[in-house]
Design a protein around this motif. Structure first.
Motif, PDB file in Angstrom:
ATOM      1  N   ALA A 450       8.719 -14.868   5.200  1.00 33.02           N
ATOM      2  CA  ALA A 450       8.587 -13.752   6.138  1.00 33.02           C
ATOM      3  C   ALA A 450       9.130 -14.070   7.518  1.00 33.02           C
ATOM      4  O   ALA A 450       9.048 -13.237   8.423  1.00 33.02           O
ATOM      5  CB  ALA A 450       7.120 -13.335   6.248  1.00 33.02           C
ATOM      6  N   SER A 451       9.694 -15.252   7.683  1.00 33.04           N
ATOM      7  CA  SER A 451      10.286 -15.613   8.974  1.00 33.04           C
ATOM      8  C   SER A 451      11.744 -15.198   9.082  1.00 33.04           C
ATOM      9  O   SER A 451      12.362 -15.422  10.129  1.00 33.04           O
ATOM     10  CB  SER A 451      10.156 -17.125   9.217  1.00 33.04           C
ATOM     11  OG  SER A 451       8.814 -17.470   9.474  1.00 33.04           O
ATOM     12  N   GLY A 452      12.308 -14.612   8.046  1.00 30.74           N
ATOM     13  CA  GLY A 452      13.672 -14.100   8.192  1.00 30.74           C
ATOM     14  C   GLY A 452      14.570 -14.417   7.029  1.00 30.74           C
ATOM     15  O   GLY A 452      14.128 -14.848   5.958  1.00 30.74           O
ATOM     16  N   THR A 453      15.853 -14.229   7.267  1.00 33.20           N
ATOM     17  CA  THR A 453      16.851 -14.341   6.211  1.00 33.20           C
ATOM     18  C   THR A 453      17.650 -15.631   6.293  1.00 33.20           C
ATOM     19  O   THR A 453      18.810 -15.685   5.897  1.00 33.20           O
ATOM     20  CB  THR A 453      17.802 -13.131   6.260  1.00 33.20           C
ATOM     21  OG1 THR A 453      18.328 -12.988   7.587  1.00 33.20           O
ATOM     22  CG2 THR A 453      17.080 -11.860   5.870  1.00 33.20           C
ATOM     23  N   GLY A 454      17.047 -16.686   6.844  1.00 32.56           N
ATOM     24  CA  GLY A 454      17.683 -17.987   6.842  1.00 32.56           C
ATOM     25  C   GLY A 454      18.431 -18.281   8.127  1.00 32.56           C
ATOM     26  O   GLY A 454      18.385 -17.534   9.102  1.00 32.56           O
ATOM     27  N   SER A 455      19.143 -19.405   8.133  1.00 24.82           N
ATOM     28  CA  SER A 455      19.835 -19.873   9.338  1.00 24.82           C
ATOM     29  C   SER A 455      21.109 -19.073   9.560  1.00 24.82           C
ATOM     30  O   SER A 455      22.156 -19.365   8.977  1.00 24.82           O
ATOM     31  CB  SER A 455      20.158 -21.368   9.209  1.00 24.82           C
ATOM     32  OG  SER A 455      18.965 -22.119   9.171  1.00 24.82           O
ATOM     33  N   ARG A 456      21.009 -18.068  10.414  1.00 27.64           N
ATOM     34  CA  ARG A 456      22.150 -17.217  10.727  1.00 27.64           C
ATOM     35  C   ARG A 456      22.596 -17.374  12.173  1.00 27.64           C
ATOM     36  O   ARG A 456      23.427 -16.624  12.659  1.00 27.64           O
ATOM     37  CB  ARG A 456      21.781 -15.743  10.484  1.00 27.64           C
ATOM     38  CG  ARG A 456      21.405 -15.439   9.038  1.00 27.64           C
ATOM     39  CD  ARG A 456      22.617 -15.556   8.116  1.00 27.64           C
ATOM     40  NE  ARG A 456      22.306 -15.158   6.759  1.00 27.64           N
ATOM     41  CZ  ARG A 456      21.927 -15.990   5.793  1.00 27.64           C
ATOM     42  NH1 ARG A 456      21.796 -17.272   6.066  1.00 27.64           N
ATOM     43  NH2 ARG A 456      21.661 -15.563   4.580  1.00 27.64           N
ATOM     44  N   PHE A 457      22.042 -18.344  12.881  1.00 25.57           N
ATOM     45  CA  PHE A 457      22.373 -18.574  14.266  1.00 25.57           C
ATOM     46  C   PHE A 457      22.639 -20.054  14.474  1.00 25.57           C
ATOM     47  O   PHE A 457      21.996 -20.897  13.864  1.00 25.57           O
ATOM     48  CB  PHE A 457      21.217 -18.148  15.186  1.00 25.57           C
ATOM     49  CG  PHE A 457      20.735 -16.740  14.945  1.00 25.57           C
ATOM     50  CD1 PHE A 457      21.393 -15.666  15.503  1.00 25.57           C
ATOM     51  CD2 PHE A 457      19.627 -16.495  14.151  1.00 25.57           C
ATOM     52  CE1 PHE A 457      20.950 -14.374  15.278  1.00 25.57           C
ATOM     53  CE2 PHE A 457      19.176 -15.212  13.927  1.00 25.57           C
ATOM     54  CZ  PHE A 457      19.852 -14.139  14.490  1.00 25.57           C
ATOM     55  N   GLY A 458      23.584 -20.380  15.360  1.00 21.10           N
ATOM     56  CA  GLY A 458      23.783 -21.760  15.769  1.00 21.10           C
ATOM     57  C   GLY A 458      24.778 -22.507  14.911  1.00 21.10           C
ATOM     58  O   GLY A 458      24.730 -22.465  13.687  1.00 21.10           O
ATOM     59  N   GLY A 459      25.695 -23.220  15.565  1.00 22.30           N
ATOM     60  CA  GLY A 459      26.685 -24.011  14.859  1.00 22.30           C
ATOM     61  C   GLY A 459      27.828 -23.158  14.351  1.00 22.30           C
ATOM     62  O   GLY A 459      27.681 -21.977  14.055  1.00 22.30           O
TER      63      GLY A 459
END
Length: 484
Positions: A450-459
């Protein structure tokens, strides 16, 4: 030059007829109630028009040489540094931030722009093997128009981390900041990129409510939506995006665990726990929301944490040297206090805090917290540290994993044991021998469950994946023969 003087703020929205007056929203300092200025409010119709004009501007921007786009991002990075004192002052007053937190936001904003400046010249695809007599490529292309919806808590960082890479990769952006932090999370970006030489129309600021948020998702020209906020709001954005076939990147809430292993240094652990729970009044998605402490340390840990909480000064960060400023508004203050009171009524014990004056909520420690207590089960978004003990590593893993969230995890103590925990608890981010709050411009950021759709920010990899589309392109030396 004064970058954010109120007379430079937008007074009307793009393409609005001069005869139409914009409604305005007062910009208020939560610590004092001081009126800082007024910012123009957009309507859903403004957002639809902005999408159309941004689409036109994007075509020219994407066609600019990569070096030109990179130069705009580098100049933007320099401007954040040059105007740091002024921008930090706005973050302190408008968001209720202490000065070190405001300085962190501005330094990361500069870093985000410098990192993004490398994206225009980053390799843009792959050469693919083909069984045909042709060259075959998979290449990255700008998506077109990107909508960025950002929250109030870290208004600058949580806007710029999507705005900068999206622009660098050749997109136009519709930016909708939280109306409570419209200057820090909106006007500041519009002014910096204007001064950096970004062409008109490529970044459009739309301050408004839920109707504007829906419009920046549904505008036909928008291809990608980058949303940071609560899980409840993120679900609505995701549903709306899916209905309109928009790609949505959702960075949502968290109820992050800090696990204190047997044998951990008690003083250092309590210091880490206090920072994790009380930084920016606990109004951070990565805040330490659950303290899981080995039973051999729990009693002393609660005492040490309560001692720290009792001596952390709370007040107006613009006029006093304090550790905590105000909560953003009365609604948030009332929700935090209700969670504390409900948990105490259910059996939790207040070891420190649990009181407030105005929007200033005292750093709070709750002991004897159980899984069914609101303070354990919900994201509090306030300066509250719920503590619970565990007997075995397996129990710690089970308790840390029982939350619906999966954003950030901190593990303090023996590194070997901590590595076992890190492998067993679902989490987008894990910090060993650090608390749960951390961010860097070049690091992938995002959660699971429930914290989101994964690492979509940074890098570079995450940003290119987030803000471009993949196109298959083939080339033959001459027109191919066909049997028709």
């Amino acid at each position: 030059m004064t970058l954010l003087a109120p007379d430079t703020w937008p007074r009307t929205q793009p393409d609005r007829a001069p005869s139409q007056r914009s409604e305005v929203r007062a910009v208020i300092a939560p610590a004092t109630g001081q009126h800082l200025g007024d910012v123009a409010l957009a309507t859903a119709e403004d957002a639809q028009r902005a999408g159309a004009s941004a689409s036109l501007a994007q075509r020219d921007w994407a066609a600019r040489p990569p070096a030109e786009r990179a130069a705009v991002l580098r100049r933007a990075g320099d401007l954040w540094t040059q105007h740091a004192a002024e921008i930090e002052s706005w973050i302190v007053r408008e968001a209720g931030s202490i000065p070190p937190k405001a300085a962190l936001e501005v330094s990361i904003a500069a870093a985000e722009c410098y990192e993004a400046a490398a994206l225009p010249t980053h390799p843009a695809g792959d050469v693919l093997p083909s069984s045909e007599q042709r060259w075959s490529f998979a290449r990255r292309r700008p998506a077109g128009v990107v909508s960025v919806i950002a929250p109030f808590n870290f208004p600058l960082i949580l806007s710029i981390r999507s705005v900068a890479p999206a622009l660098a990769l050749g997109n136009a952006v519709l930016l909708k900041p939280d109306p409570r932090t419209a200057v820090s999370g909106g006007v500041a970006l519009a002014r910096v990129f204007q001064e950096a030489g970004l062409p008109d129309g490529v970044l459009q600021l739309l301050v408004g409510g839920v109707d504007v948020g829906e419009a920046v998702v549904t505008a036909p020209e928008v291809r990608i939506v980058s949303f940071t906020g609560s899980t409840a709001a993120g679900r609505r954005v995701g549903e709306l995006g899916a209905r309109h076939l928009k790609r949505t990147h959702l960075e949502l809430g968290g109820n992050n665990a800090l696990i204190v292993l047997p044998g951990a240094d008690l003083a250092l652990a309590a210091s880490a726990g206090a920072f994790g729970s009380y930084m920016h009044q606990g109004q951070i998605c990565m805040t330490t929301g659950r303290h899981l402490v080995h039973e051999s340390l729990k009693e002393d840990y609660v005492a040490a944490l309560a001692e720290k909480a009792a001596h952390l000064p709370v007040g107006d960060p613009a006029s006093q040297q304090v550790a905590l400023g105000p909560l953003i508004d009365e609604g948030q203050r009332s929700r935090v206090h209700a969670i504390v009171q409900d948990s105490v009524a259910a059996g939790a014990r207040i070891a420190a805090g649990g009181t407030y004056e105005g929007l200033f909520y005292a750093p709070t420690v709750l002991d004897d917290v159980q899984g069914h207590h609101r303070a354990w089960a919900e994201e509090i978004f306030g300066p509250v540290a719920p503590v619970r003990s565990f007997a075995t590593i397996d129990e710690a893993v089970a308790l840390a994993s029982e939350s619906e969230y999966g954003l950030s995890l901190g593990v303090l103590g023996d590194v070997g044991l901590a590595m076992e925990v890190a492998d067993a608890v679902p989490s987008g981010i894990v910090h060993i021998n650090e608390q749960t709050v951390s961010d860097e411009a070049n690091a992938p950021f995002g959660g699971v469950r429930a914290s989101g759709t994964g690492s979509r920010f940074g890098g570079a990899a995450a940003n290119i994946e987030a803000f471009t589309e993949t196109q298959w392109l083939t080339v033959r030396p001459s027109i191919a023969p066909y049997p028709f």
